[in-house]
Design an enzyme around this catalytic site. Structure first.
Site, mmCIF file in Angstrom:
data_model
loop_
_atom_site.group_PDB
_atom_site.id
_atom_site.type_symbol
_atom_site.label_atom_id
_atom_site.label_comp_id
_atom_site.label_asym_id
_atom_site.label_seq_id
_atom_site.Cartn_x
_atom_site.Cartn_y
_atom_site.Cartn_z
ATOM 1 N N ARG A 156 -1.897 -0.931 -1.323
ATOM 2 C CA ARG A 156 -2.690 -2.131 -1.378
ATOM 3 C C ARG A 156 -3.879 -2.159 -0.874
ATOM 4 N NH1 ARG A 156 0.243 -1.428 -4.548
ATOM 5 N NH2 ARG A 156 2.192 -2.298 -5.089
ATOM 6 N N GLU B 30 -0.274 -9.934 2.306
ATOM 7 C CA GLU B 30 -0.909 -8.785 1.192
ATOM 8 C C GLU B 30 -1.877 -9.746 0.797
ATOM 9 O OE1 GLU B 30 1.683 -6.737 -1.798
ATOM 10 O OE2 GLU B 30 0.189 -7.258 -3.226
ATOM 11 N N SER C 79 3.788 -11.103 -4.645
ATOM 12 C CA SER C 79 4.212 -10.752 -3.198
ATOM 13 C C SER C 79 3.374 -11.355 -2.117
ATOM 14 C CB SER C 79 4.367 -9.129 -2.776
ATOM 15 O OG SER C 79 5.500 -8.799 -4.153
#
Ligand code: FAD
Length: 316
Positions: free
Chosen positions: A189, A312, A242
């Site tokens: 990520r 995230e 998420s």
């Protein structure tokens, strides 16, 4: 933003397809349906406009941020003091590198160029129609090409970086830079260029190396990946997917659930009872509700399991 700065921005953009807007609520541009205001917001339709705008912002000393589909951002209730930019028009199109929609065989695949503002759904649908395979696992990720490159988005063992050939970016002073895949550092990520995250540059387009495939098989693999998401993720509610990155060797959702936090609320924000790593907006959540809940989750997981969860979601 000062009045003179506004006036200069209006003057620069007055004949562009979209007007510069001021004091724009960012909740409408985030899948979390929450967030503060941006001092200014504009849709940019072409590369020359993008370069001109960034050049002027640089001279004016104004900050900017680009957004894609807003599926991984949260603007704090304090708001964003600069210009929010969204890519549209030619910066949201897909084409083969020949530019004619024809496939160009190169080595063992075809090079396909997608504008940074193109939705992943449109990109995958275009590739499917052309019989081009390789990113089916991205089906169901509600982002844009630029946002997905910036986040090195992925699912089910694959990442967008696996197929990336190169990117074309505009830097903070308006200059165009072409970056081959080898010069990007892609990790979980995260995408970095010369040791920095991609926040200072805008991905105007990205080029992917795709494999020839059979249309029906590609379609069916996309459907299979979509089906795997169903039931495991909350549907029909506002979220950013998420919320936390998975710590090495574990899953953030497992830790949050084991900490007994499913269904835990702060104002209008709630840890989803379906998937503990989703923070959902139950209707009238403020960004502060979401960030307070985020901190409560982080503190509880740290106390119980000595694991520090990193968001995230990009908090702006
Ligand atoms: C229901 C749901 C499911 C999801 N599932 C997944 C999943 O399986 N895997 C996964 O990885 N993510 C997932 N996400 C998160 C999100 O969709 C991805 O991170 C996506 O890539 C973000 O793209 P975006 O266009 O929405 O970016 P935004 O949210 O608009 O922006 C995210 C970041 O990218 C930057 N950015 C956006 N466009 C550009 C550009 N052109 N150039 C440079 N920087 C840019 C922004 O400044 C910001 O820092 C999910 C989200 C939701 C809501």
């Amino acid at each position: 933003m000062k009045r003179q700065q506004r006036e200069e921005l209006v003057a620069l953009t007055k004949n562009w397809p979209s007007a510069m807007c001021f004091d724009v609520p960012m909740a409408s541009y985030s899948t979390l349906r929450a967030g503060g205001r941006a001092a200014a917001f504009i849709d940019i339709h072409g590369l020359a406009e993008l370069q001109a705008l960034l050049g002027q912002l640089h001279e004016q000393g104004l900050v900017f941020r680009v957004i894609g589909r807003g599926s991984n951002i949260l603007v704090t209730d304090k708001g964003f003091p600069g210009v929010m930019i969204r890519l549209k028009g030619e910066l949201a199109r897909v084409a083969s590198v020949a530019g004619s929609g024809r496939r160009v065989p190169e080595e063992d695949g075809a090079l396909i160029n997608a504008g940074g503002g193109c939705s992943l759904a449109s990109f995958l649908s275009w590739c499917t129609k052309q019989g081009l395979s390789g990113l089916e696992f991205m089906a169901g990720i509600p982002g844009s090409v630029g946002g997905a490159v910036r986040m090195n988005a992925g699912a089910l063992g694959g990442e967008i970086g696996d197929r990336l050939h190169s990117v074309e970016c505009v830097d903070g002073s308006g200059s165009l830079i072409r970056v081959p895949r080898a010069e990007l550092r892609l990790s979980y990520r995260k995408a970095e260029l010369a040791g920095k995250e991609l926040d200072g540059v805008i991905v105007a387009s990205a080029c992917f190396r795709m494999q020839p495939g059979v249309q029906e098989e590609i379609r069916s693999r996309c459907a299979g990946f979509l089906a795997q998401r169903k039931g495991k993720q909350p549907a029909g509610v506002a979220s950013a997917g998420s919320f936390f990155k998975n710590p090495v060797g574990d899953a953030a959702g497992r830790l949050i659930e084991a900490a007994g936090l499913k269904g835990h609320r702060c104002g209008g924000a709630m840890v989803s009872p379906v998937h503990a790593n989703f923070i959902v907006n139950t209707g009238k959540s403020s960004a502060t509700d979401i960030l307070t809940l985020m901190e409560q989750v982080q503190e509880t997981v740290l106390q119980k399991f000595a694991v520090s969860l990193e968001p995230e979601v990009e908090i702006i």
